[in-house]
Motif scaffolding. Structure first.
Motif, PDB file in Angstrom:
ATOM      1  N   GLU A  87       3.593  12.053  -7.034  1.00 28.46           N
ATOM      2  CA  GLU A  87       4.148  13.396  -7.236  1.00 28.46           C
ATOM      3  C   GLU A  87       4.769  13.959  -5.956  1.00 28.46           C
ATOM      4  O   GLU A  87       5.686  14.780  -6.013  1.00 28.46           O
ATOM      5  N   LEU A  88       4.287  13.530  -4.795  1.00 32.84           N
ATOM      6  CA  LEU A  88       4.805  14.032  -3.522  1.00 32.84           C
ATOM      7  C   LEU A  88       6.217  13.547  -3.246  1.00 32.84           C
ATOM      8  O   LEU A  88       6.938  14.145  -2.444  1.00 32.84           O
ATOM      9  N   GLU A  89       6.614  12.428  -3.871  1.00 26.37           N
ATOM     10  CA  GLU A  89       7.962  11.873  -3.751  1.00 26.37           C
ATOM     11  C   GLU A  89       8.373  11.688  -2.283  1.00 26.37           C
ATOM     12  O   GLU A  89       9.417  12.168  -1.830  1.00 26.37           O
ATOM     13  N   LEU A  90       7.557  10.990  -1.548  1.00 27.99           N
ATOM     14  CA  LEU A  90       7.888  10.693  -0.161  1.00 27.99           C
ATOM     15  C   LEU A  90       9.035   9.703  -0.094  1.00 27.99           C
ATOM     16  O   LEU A  90       9.201   8.859  -0.983  1.00 27.99           O
ATOM     17  N   SER A  91       9.820   9.789   0.960  1.00 26.46           N
ATOM     18  CA  SER A  91      10.882   8.805   1.158  1.00 26.46           C
ATOM     19  C   SER A  91      10.259   7.455   1.497  1.00 26.46           C
ATOM     20  O   SER A  91       9.064   7.361   1.814  1.00 26.46           O
ATOM     21  N   ILE A  92      11.062   6.402   1.448  1.00 30.41           N
ATOM     22  CA  ILE A  92      10.565   5.071   1.795  1.00 30.41           C
ATOM     23  C   ILE A  92      10.021   5.064   3.218  1.00 30.41           C
ATOM     24  O   ILE A  92       8.972   4.476   3.503  1.00 30.41           O
ATOM     25  N   THR A  93      10.727   5.737   4.107  1.00 25.62           N
ATOM     26  CA  THR A  93      10.287   5.804   5.513  1.00 25.62           C
ATOM     27  C   THR A  93       8.934   6.488   5.625  1.00 25.62           C
ATOM     28  O   THR A  93       8.018   5.984   6.282  1.00 25.62           O
ATOM     29  N   LEU A 104       9.872  14.503  12.498  1.00 24.35           N
ATOM     30  CA  LEU A 104      10.511  13.505  13.351  1.00 24.35           C
ATOM     31  C   LEU A 104      11.610  12.774  12.584  1.00 24.35           C
ATOM     32  O   LEU A 104      11.517  12.596  11.368  1.00 24.35           O
ATOM     33  N   PRO A 105      12.653  12.309  13.250  1.00 19.39           N
ATOM     34  CA  PRO A 105      13.701  11.539  12.564  1.00 19.39           C
ATOM     35  C   PRO A 105      13.154  10.218  12.025  1.00 19.39           C
ATOM     36  O   PRO A 105      12.163   9.693  12.536  1.00 19.39           O
ATOM     37  N   ASP A 106      13.814   9.693  10.995  1.00 21.13           N
ATOM     38  CA  ASP A 106      13.337   8.462  10.356  1.00 21.13           C
ATOM     39  C   ASP A 106      13.237   7.310  11.342  1.00 21.13           C
ATOM     40  O   ASP A 106      12.291   6.504  11.284  1.00 21.13           O
ATOM     41  N   ALA A 129       0.820  -1.210   0.000  1.00 17.71           N
ATOM     42  CA  ALA A 129       0.000   0.000   0.000  1.00 17.71           C
ATOM     43  C   ALA A 129       0.856   1.264   0.000  1.00 17.71           C
ATOM     44  O   ALA A 129       0.384   2.350  -0.343  1.00 17.71           O
ATOM     45  N   ALA A 130       2.145   1.125   0.397  1.00 17.13           N
ATOM     46  CA  ALA A 130       3.054   2.275   0.431  1.00 17.13           C
ATOM     47  C   ALA A 130       3.594   2.628  -0.950  1.00 17.13           C
ATOM     48  O   ALA A 130       4.159   3.725  -1.128  1.00 17.13           O
ATOM     49  N   LEU A 131       3.458   1.739  -1.916  1.00 16.27           N
ATOM     50  CA  LEU A 131       4.023   1.987  -3.250  1.00 16.27           C
ATOM     51  C   LEU A 131       3.532   3.298  -3.872  1.00 16.27           C
ATOM     52  O   LEU A 131       4.353   4.089  -4.370  1.00 16.27           O
ATOM     53  N   PRO A 132       2.219   3.582  -3.885  1.00 19.09           N
ATOM     54  CA  PRO A 132       1.778   4.859  -4.467  1.00 19.09           C
ATOM     55  C   PRO A 132       2.347   6.075  -3.749  1.00 19.09           C
ATOM     56  O   PRO A 132       2.659   7.089  -4.392  1.00 19.09           O
ATOM     57  N   PHE A 133       2.502   5.998  -2.412  1.00 16.75           N
ATOM     58  CA  PHE A 133       3.069   7.128  -1.683  1.00 16.75           C
ATOM     59  C   PHE A 133       4.526   7.364  -2.070  1.00 16.75           C
ATOM     60  O   PHE A 133       4.984   8.501  -2.145  1.00 16.75           O
TER      61      PHE A 133
END
Length: 468
Positions: free
Chosen positions: A79-85, A435-437, A71-75
């Protein structure tokens, strides 16, 4: 995973219709998820296999972890380009209906992502209901075996097969979501906003389409509709099913429902009086803000219309303890759950009777039924493990450099699946982006622990579980 892939197709269609390029991200993510899901079906088959208890423990934990990852794949690629964390944190927060977010600028976020966040919480909400009715009583986790006989009674009198119960509850869940959508739309939201907020209200998740959450709409009618939706999502769905089958007073008779409404009502009255006296609001406005924010935190929804940290010295500790209460077992709500407080209260009252009359025979009751000793032990163990996990998570977050209020409230909001914490950083006016990763990964683990009732995961780390 196949159902999750179909869910990804919905925001893909919305983005494609609006001409947003993120539709390709959702399409590829859906294809990858569907491929893996179908491959598992073809490799191992479905149905017809009896699981033992240990396999059920493994399946439950692995399923929620794997679903969160896909479910994290789209995030991660939108376009928002979120980090994996950040992508995993947002996904875990969504599917566990926690509602904590790391996304800043929701008002301008892609429509597909906003819809995906709402869908994740909606799917997670119905998933936890089915799990609470079908799986947790079998695993005998944290006193949930108390509902095994109630589920059996309902299945014998209302519907003979387990899948029919799940189907009936899903139908009620969809009906509530549709009714909430219509109500929000009629109160002034546009159709897109109404659908997303209805999904996250009934799921008691709290994801919104705006950084300001429900304060963005500044509508008393919307606030009261949300209160009704959050309460509806926090009551046992099995009782709704029984009511449809003719037992219309089942909700009113249930002690868990009575306690939930009594605790929530008392907290609303206290908060409203605080706002009326300390903040100078008129009684109607005080009731509006008091009821909305109290019910939102108590049910673990996490919507906000104002920064309750500014309500006075008494407000912070009240909201802090409300985070742990939660709703009823068999609902979309989170936290410790009302029935565990009832079992603890009944056991303590029986102990007081024994102290006064050492030779008397006193039996604790829940819903007019004797509580087995095994259930009392299980509930006491749950409280102990909950406290230990909360303390360890708080200490770990503090070791990463978070101040006391941020560390303690972040741990509480994660393990109780609430959403916002306390203070200027993670409170209702902030979010978890800064917050830190390492803290985000710890909180993601805390969310999963809280949603799966602690023991479901912790037992996998014991030697005894793997013997034989």
């Amino acid at each position: 995973m196949s159902i999750l892939a179909l869910g990804m197709c919905v925001p893909a269609v919305v983005d494609a219709a609006l001409g947003h390029p993120d539709w390709q991200v959702f399409a590829v993510s859906a294809a990858v998820t569907l491929f893996v899901g179908i491959s598992l079906v073809l490799a191992f088959g479905v149905g017809g296999t009896d699981m033992n208890v240990r396999q059920a423990f493994i399946m439950t934990t692995v399923a929620w972890t794997v679903l969160t990852t896909f479910a994290a794949l789209p995030f991660a690629f939108c376009e928002l380009e979120l980090s994996i964390t950040d992508a995993f944190f947002e996904s875990m927060s969504g599917i566990t209906t926690t509602g904590s977010t790391v996304i800043v600028g929701l008002d301008n976020a892609p429509p597909g992502i906003l819809l995906w966040r709402g869908l994740l919480q909606w799917l997670g909400g119905v998933g936890i209901i089915v799990m609470a009715i079908a799986i947790l009583p079998m695993l005998r986790v944290g006193g949930m075996q108390l509902f095994q006989m109630e589920s059996a009674d309902a299945s014998e009198k209302a519907m003979p097969r387990a899948y029919q119960i799940a189907l009936g509850i899903t139908g009620i869940y969809i009906l509530f979501t549709a009714a909430c959508t219509v109500a929000y739309w009629g109160a002034g939201m546009d159709g897109f906003e109404a659908v997303i907020h209805a999904m996250t209200t009934i799921a008691t998740g709290g994801y919104s389409t705006s950084d300001a959450s429900m304060a963005h709409f500044d509508s008393m009618l919307i606030d009261f509709i949300a209160v009704g939706g959050m309460v509806a999502g926090s009551l046992p769905f099995l009782l709704y099913l029984k009511a449809l089958q003719g037992d219309v007073v089942s909700l009113a008779r249930d002690e868990q429902v009575r306690w939930f409404l009594a605790i929530g009502g008392a907290a609303v009255i206290i908060a409203s009086i605080l706002l009326w006296i300390n903040q100078g609001l008129d009684p109607v406005q005080a009731l509006r803000y008091g009821s909305f924010n109290v019910i939102s935190i108590m049910t673990g929804t996490g919507y906000a219309t104002t920064d309750y940290g500014l309500w006075g010295a008494f407000a912070n500790p009240m909201f802090y303890f409300l985070m742990f209460v939660g709703g009823c077992a068999g609902s979309t709500s989170c936290g410790i759950k009302i029935f565990r407080f009832q079992v603890l209260f009944a056991a303590a009252r029986t102990q007081f009777h024994h102290l006064v009359h050492p030779h008397g025979v006193f039996i604790p009751y829940y819903n007019r039924r004797p509580i087995p000793d095994e259930v009392i032990t299980s509930v006491l163990s749950f409280f102990f493990v909950f406290g230990v996990c909360f303390a360890l998570l708080s200490i770990a977050l503090a070791m990463l450099g978070l101040d006391f209020i941020t560390a303690v409230s972040s741990a509480a909001t994660a393990i109780a699946n609430v959403g916002p914490g306390l203070g200027p950083i993670v409170g209702p006016a902030g979010n978890f982006q800064t917050l830190p990763d390492a803290a985000k990964w710890l909180m993601s683990g805390g969310m999963l622990l809280g949603r799966l009732e602690l023991f479901t995961i912790l037992i996998l780390f014991t030697r005894h579980f793997w013997k034989g």
